[in-house]
Design an enzyme around this catalytic site. Structure first.
Site, PDB file in Angstrom:
ATOM      1  N   HIS A  49       6.922  -2.581  -2.659  1.00 41.55           N
ATOM      2  CA  HIS A  49       5.790  -3.423  -3.016  1.00 41.55           C
ATOM      3  C   HIS A  49       6.360  -4.435  -4.003  1.00 41.55           C
ATOM      4  CE1 HIS A  49       3.346   0.334  -2.101  1.00 41.55           C
ATOM      5  NE2 HIS A  49       2.925  -0.559  -1.246  1.00 41.55           N
ATOM      6  N   ASP A  52       6.700  -2.874  -7.268  1.00 39.62           N
ATOM      7  CA  ASP A  52       7.721  -1.818  -7.398  1.00 39.62           C
ATOM      8  C   ASP A  52       8.994  -2.471  -7.940  1.00 39.62           C
ATOM      9  OD1 ASP A  52       6.177   0.249  -6.228  1.00 39.62           O
ATOM     10  OD2 ASP A  52       6.803  -0.337  -4.215  1.00 39.62           O
ATOM     11  N   GLU A 210       2.603   2.210  11.830  1.00 39.22           N
ATOM     12  CA  GLU A 210       2.598   3.515  11.167  1.00 39.22           C
ATOM     13  C   GLU A 210       1.942   4.540  12.087  1.00 39.22           C
ATOM     14  OE1 GLU A 210       1.924   3.989   6.986  1.00 39.22           O
ATOM     15  OE2 GLU A 210       0.759   5.812   7.309  1.00 39.22           O
TER      16      GLU A 210
HETATM   17  C1  GLO Z   1      -1.326   2.909   3.449  1.00 39.89           C
HETATM   18  C2  GLO Z   1      -0.110   2.235   3.871  1.00 39.89           C
HETATM   19  C3  GLO Z   1       0.760   1.833   2.697  1.00 39.89           C
HETATM   20  C4  GLO Z   1       1.730   0.738   3.118  1.00 39.89           C
HETATM   21  C5  GLO Z   1       2.534   0.228   1.945  1.00 39.89           C
HETATM   22  C6  GLO Z   1       3.410  -0.922   2.342  1.00 39.89           C
HETATM   23  O1  GLO Z   1      -2.060   3.467   4.208  1.00 39.89           O
HETATM   24  O2  GLO Z   1       0.578   3.015   4.787  1.00 39.89           O
HETATM   25  O3  GLO Z   1       1.457   2.932   2.205  1.00 39.89           O
HETATM   26  O4  GLO Z   1       2.592   1.189   4.089  1.00 39.89           O
HETATM   27  O5  GLO Z   1       1.658  -0.174   0.947  1.00 39.89           O
HETATM   28  O6  GLO Z   1       2.676  -2.071   2.444  1.00 39.89           O
HETATM   29 MG    MG Z   2       2.461   2.639   5.653  1.00 39.43          MG
END
Ligand code: GLO
Ligand code: MG
Length: 344
Positions: A49, A52, A210
């Site tokens: 992020h 981060d 994801e």
């Molecule tokens: C939440 C997301 C989050 C993103 C991360 C990168 O549900 O998976 O973890 O992957 O903030 O942008």
């Molecule tokens: Mg994610």
């Protein structure tokens, strides 16, 4: 040969175990120490992020932000690591309560725009060309609160602004159907790719898929990956697992449904994912019950499970698969796969 993949995770994946109903249960590990763990765990890439990399960035000037990000870059160099991507954290500030790019308040949308510019400066300083956009609050709790057509126009405007700010940047949209919102505007990979087509340079807009988010949308993650691969839009992945339709669990890859994980590893391997420099990214959380000393096992285990599943994908009797497809004997194909996964 299994092992040719490069793996990444974000520092938030080593965490203190707080959840909405209880506080942290593990001590924080300082950022520098986390970076030292990457190689030991078998990882080469760091997902960031923006904050981060540069904590407290809203209190710093543009120049200070770039200076700090450059310091992080040199730490990465020392550790032999690279930044895979930067993601603007557009869901914690008071100005993003009603969304960032889709907020009904123009001054809040302007905050999101300025914050994203700083994210892009950090990407530049960390030498990555990839930005991930998880559009966390670009949605509603209440349908009538926003105009969905206008919301999409506004996200397109934000994407065009990113493309113009740095002509080398590519954007991977991380679709998710819910949480924290009731409904989001970009819930699936199909939406993400279609959104890209509305932008000034569609070739630079793709997806970060994801597993858990696809499952939460009622979809199969490997099919989502196939869709993105067919469009040459699979810029990154966030592998993990998810036990049904509930909160986003971010479980160890393959820990819930091994076959579903097998099909993700299989399609990624089959279509040479990673050849263009893409990372096998994880987005996994350790169980809250895990003690500090053993709170990174979810990372090394996810990686090991992925590699083992790649081996299984490669050792599957492909002729037999073709034969059974030819005979349309999918019951036998089902058994072949299950036996293979059970080591028979
Ligand atoms: C939440 C997301 C989050 C993103 C991360 C990168 O549900 O998976 O973890 O992957 O903030 O942008
Ligand atoms: Mg994610």
């Amino acid at each position: 040969m299994a092992g040719e993949f490069r793996f990444s995770f974000g520092p938030w994946n080593i965490h203190e175990g707080a959840d909405p109903f209880g506080p942290a249960v593990r001590d924080s590990i300082e950022f520098g120490k986390k970076l030292k763990m990457y190689k030991q765990l078998g990882f080469d890439g760091v997902q960031f992020h923006d904050d981060d990399a540069v904590p407290g960035m809203n209190e710093l000037s543009g120049e200070q932000i770039i200076k700090k990000a450059k310091q992080v870059h040199s730490i990465l160099d020392d550790e032999g690591l690279v930044a895979e991507f930067i993601a603007p954290r557009l869901w914690e500030d008071a100005r993003t309560i009603d969304g960032a790019y889709t907020s009904n308040d123009p001054s809040c949308r302007e905050y999101a725009r300025q914050r994203t510019h700083r994210t892009l400066d950090i990407a530049n300083a960390l030498d990555t060309k990839l930005v991930v956009l998880w559009l966390a609050r670009e949605g509603t709790y209440l349908r009538e609160a926003k105009d969905s057509k206008v919301a999409v126009d506004r996200i397109v405007e934000a994407l065009n602004d990113i493309l113009a700010y740095n002509p080398e940047i590519k954007v991977a949209i991380e679709a998710k159907p819910n949480e924290p919102m009731d409904h989001t505007y970009i819930p699936t990979t199909g939406h993400a790719i279609a959104l890209g087509l509305l932008c000034d340079d569609p070739s630079r807009i793709g997806a970060n898929i994801e597993s858990a988010h696809a499952i939460l949308a009622g979809l199969d993650p490997s099919d989502e990956m196939g869709f993105a691969l067919a469009h040459k839009k699979l810029f990154s992945v966030h592998l993990n697992d998810q036990n049904g339709l509930k909160f986003d669990e971010d479980k160890t890859f393959g820990a819930v449904d091994l076959r579903r994980a097998f099909n993700q590893a299989r399609i990624l391997d089959q279509y040479d994912y990673g050849r263009g420099g893409e990372f096998v990214g994880l987005d996994v959380k350790a169980m809250r019950t895990q003690k500090l000393e053993v709170s990174t096992k979810h990372l090394s285990n996810s990686r090991a499970i992925f590699l083992r599943l790649v081996e299984l994908a490669r050792s599957l009797d492909k002729n037999r698969v073709e034969e059974l497809i030819g005979q349309r004997d999918y019951e036998e194909l089902d058994m072949l796969i299950i036996n293979h996964l059970m080591g028979k």
